[in-house]
Write an enzyme that holds these catalytic residues in place. Structure first.
Site, PDB file in Angstrom:
ATOM      1  N   GLU A  49       8.540  46.402  11.592  1.00 15.05           N
ATOM      2  CA  GLU A  49       7.094  46.872  11.921  1.00 15.05           C
ATOM      3  C   GLU A  49       5.981  45.570  11.918  1.00 15.05           C
ATOM      4  O   GLU A  49       5.791  45.296  10.559  1.00 15.05           O
ATOM      5  CB  GLU A  49       6.467  47.876  10.697  1.00 15.05           C
ATOM      6  CG  GLU A  49       7.586  49.170  10.923  1.00 15.05           C
ATOM      7  CD  GLU A  49       6.852  50.225  10.259  1.00 15.05           C
ATOM      8  OE1 GLU A  49       6.758  51.300  11.008  1.00 15.05           O
ATOM      9  OE2 GLU A  49       6.568  50.367   9.055  1.00 15.05           O
TER      10      GLU A  49
ATOM     11  N   HIS B  77       7.705  49.555   2.727  1.00 15.79           N
ATOM     12  CA  HIS B  77       6.680  49.601   3.833  1.00 15.79           C
ATOM     13  C   HIS B  77       5.543  48.821   3.564  1.00 15.79           C
ATOM     14  O   HIS B  77       5.412  48.288   2.547  1.00 15.79           O
ATOM     15  CB  HIS B  77       6.343  51.076   3.910  1.00 15.79           C
ATOM     16  CG  HIS B  77       5.213  51.374   4.982  1.00 15.79           C
ATOM     17  ND1 HIS B  77       4.031  50.996   5.020  1.00 15.79           N
ATOM     18  CD2 HIS B  77       5.615  51.661   6.388  1.00 15.79           C
ATOM     19  CE1 HIS B  77       3.557  51.158   6.114  1.00 15.79           C
ATOM     20  NE2 HIS B  77       4.185  51.640   7.166  1.00 15.79           N
TER      21      HIS B  77
ATOM     22  N   ASN C 105       6.282  59.047   9.620  1.00 16.54           N
ATOM     23  CA  ASN C 105       5.775  58.654   8.205  1.00 16.54           C
ATOM     24  C   ASN C 105       4.376  59.271   8.121  1.00 16.54           C
ATOM     25  O   ASN C 105       3.449  58.692   8.870  1.00 16.54           O
ATOM     26  CB  ASN C 105       5.834  57.028   8.184  1.00 16.54           C
ATOM     27  CG  ASN C 105       4.948  56.633   6.755  1.00 16.54           C
ATOM     28  OD1 ASN C 105       4.652  57.604   6.029  1.00 16.54           O
ATOM     29  ND2 ASN C 105       4.789  55.389   6.730  1.00 16.54           N
TER      30      ASN C 105
ATOM     31  N   SER D 280       2.200  51.237  16.029  1.00 15.38           N
ATOM     32  CA  SER D 280       1.258  51.936  16.953  1.00 15.38           C
ATOM     33  C   SER D 280       2.247  52.591  18.281  1.00 15.38           C
ATOM     34  O   SER D 280       1.861  52.553  19.588  1.00 15.38           O
ATOM     35  CB  SER D 280       0.334  50.724  17.465  1.00 15.38           C
ATOM     36  OG  SER D 280      -0.526  50.629  16.767  1.00 15.38           O
TER      37      SER D 280
ATOM     38  N   GLY E  96      -1.333  50.833  13.205  1.00 19.51           N
ATOM     39  CA  GLY E  96      -2.618  51.595  12.997  1.00 19.51           C
ATOM     40  C   GLY E  96      -3.464  50.906  13.935  1.00 19.51           C
ATOM     41  O   GLY E  96      -4.634  51.144  13.877  1.00 19.51           O
TER      42      GLY E  96
ATOM     43  N   LYS F 126       2.282  59.241   5.867  1.00 25.03           N
ATOM     44  CA  LYS F 126       1.345  58.373   4.778  1.00 25.03           C
ATOM     45  C   LYS F 126       0.818  59.324   3.762  1.00 25.03           C
ATOM     46  O   LYS F 126       1.275  60.395   3.695  1.00 25.03           O
ATOM     47  CB  LYS F 126       0.610  57.482   5.542  1.00 25.03           C
ATOM     48  CG  LYS F 126       1.287  56.670   6.414  1.00 25.03           C
ATOM     49  CD  LYS F 126       0.582  55.521   7.152  1.00 25.03           C
ATOM     50  CE  LYS F 126       1.496  54.731   8.089  1.00 25.03           C
ATOM     51  NZ  LYS F 126       0.816  53.638   8.507  1.00 25.03           N
TER      52      LYS F 126
ATOM     53  N   GLU G 168       2.452  48.801   3.467  1.00 20.56           N
ATOM     54  CA  GLU G 168       1.418  49.355   2.696  1.00 20.56           C
ATOM     55  C   GLU G 168       1.813  49.251   1.254  1.00 20.56           C
ATOM     56  O   GLU G 168       0.993  49.043   0.351  1.00 20.56           O
ATOM     57  CB  GLU G 168       1.105  50.807   3.097  1.00 20.56           C
ATOM     58  CG  GLU G 168       0.115  50.563   4.619  1.00 20.56           C
ATOM     59  CD  GLU G 168       0.252  51.594   5.513  1.00 20.56           C
ATOM     60  OE1 GLU G 168       0.786  52.712   4.952  1.00 20.56           O
ATOM     61  OE2 GLU G 168       0.178  51.373   6.801  1.00 20.56           O
TER      62      GLU G 168
END
Ligand code: PGA
Length: 246
Positions: A163, A95, A10, A208, A169, A12, A97
């Site tokens: 996730e 996702h 991904n 991660s 991250g 992003k 985000e």
């Protein structure tokens, strides 16, 4: 039941036309991977050129989000049909985000997932708890309600990505045994929602994943691959992760 592993990157909001070289390296490296599906989800602006560059290879291209409607007066949005038209064969929905920065509820995510299926795209549905939810002992409850709210009963052409938001991250990951417990739990939830098809649904781990931890995380029971953010931007790192399965 042998599920073919999937390692998806991904990107992003990263990547310009000049990033095609990285994709070409991934396409070249993926040639030697016999037992793994490899996917890159670039920003929408790059889907068409990446799909052309990956055409005929083992690498498929996916989108990172889609709108629930096929077309209409939705300024700035991109439909699942448009992603397919540009060459995508999959799309990430829900996702964290998107859930966080765009206030996407389970209901919205469910509509996007249905749009993906309507456009004949493989949907990659993301679920996962925040740090506070985990600390409060609510991980199972949160993941259960995300799956229940965003995955229509009986869905087949779907991949789940677990996730944990605190792992995205951050460089932190759950332990292998925590990952195994969550993936086992998700498999049980899928059995209730999707019956026998649950055994064929791939459950990816995301958060991660790096070359240094991929071997351990991807060996866990019920982990059928990875959704990789930061480490997918560099062909060398991404291929090291995808290469775990051979
Ligand atoms: P990360 O992102 O690998 O950079 O943690 C994963 C994701 O958000 O899909």
């Amino acid at each position: 039941m042998a599920r073919r592993p999937l390692v998806a990157g991904n990107w992003k909001m990263n990547g310009l036309k000049s990033s095609i070289g990285e994709l070409e390296k991934i396409v070249a490296g993926a040639r030697s991977l016999r037992d793994t599906d490899v996917m890159i989800c670039p920003p929408a602006t790059l889907i068409e050129s990446f799909a052309a560059a990956a055409s005929g290879s083992a690498v498929t291209i996916g989108g990172q989000d889609c709108h629930a409607q096929a077309e209409g007066a939705y300024t700035g949005e991109i439909s699942a049909e448009m992603l397919r038209d540009a060459g995508a064969r999959a799309v990430i929905v829900g996702h964290s985000e998107r859930r966080q920065y765009h206030c996407e509820t389970n209901e919205v995510v469910r509509a996007k997932l249905l749009a993906a299926l309507r456009a004949d795209l493989l949907a990659i549905l993301c679920v996962g708890e925040t740090r506070a939810e985990r600390d409060g002992g609510r991980t199972h409850e949160v993941v259960d309600s995300q799956l229940d709210g965003s995955l229509p009963d009986g869905t087949k052409n779907v991949v789940i990505a677990y996730e944990p938001i605190w792992a995205i991250g951050s460089g932190e990951t759950p332990t292998a045994s925590d990952v195994g417990a969550m993936h086992g739990f998700i498999r049980e939830l899928l059995a209730v929602k999707c019956g026998q098809a649950a055994a064929e649904i791939r459950i990816l781990y995301g958060g991660s994943v790096k070359p240094s931890n991929a071997k351990e995380l991807l060996a866990v029971d019920n982990v059928d691959g990875a959704l990789v953010g930061g480490a997918s931007l560099k062909a060398e790192d991404f291929l090291a992760i995808a290469g775990v399965y051979g």
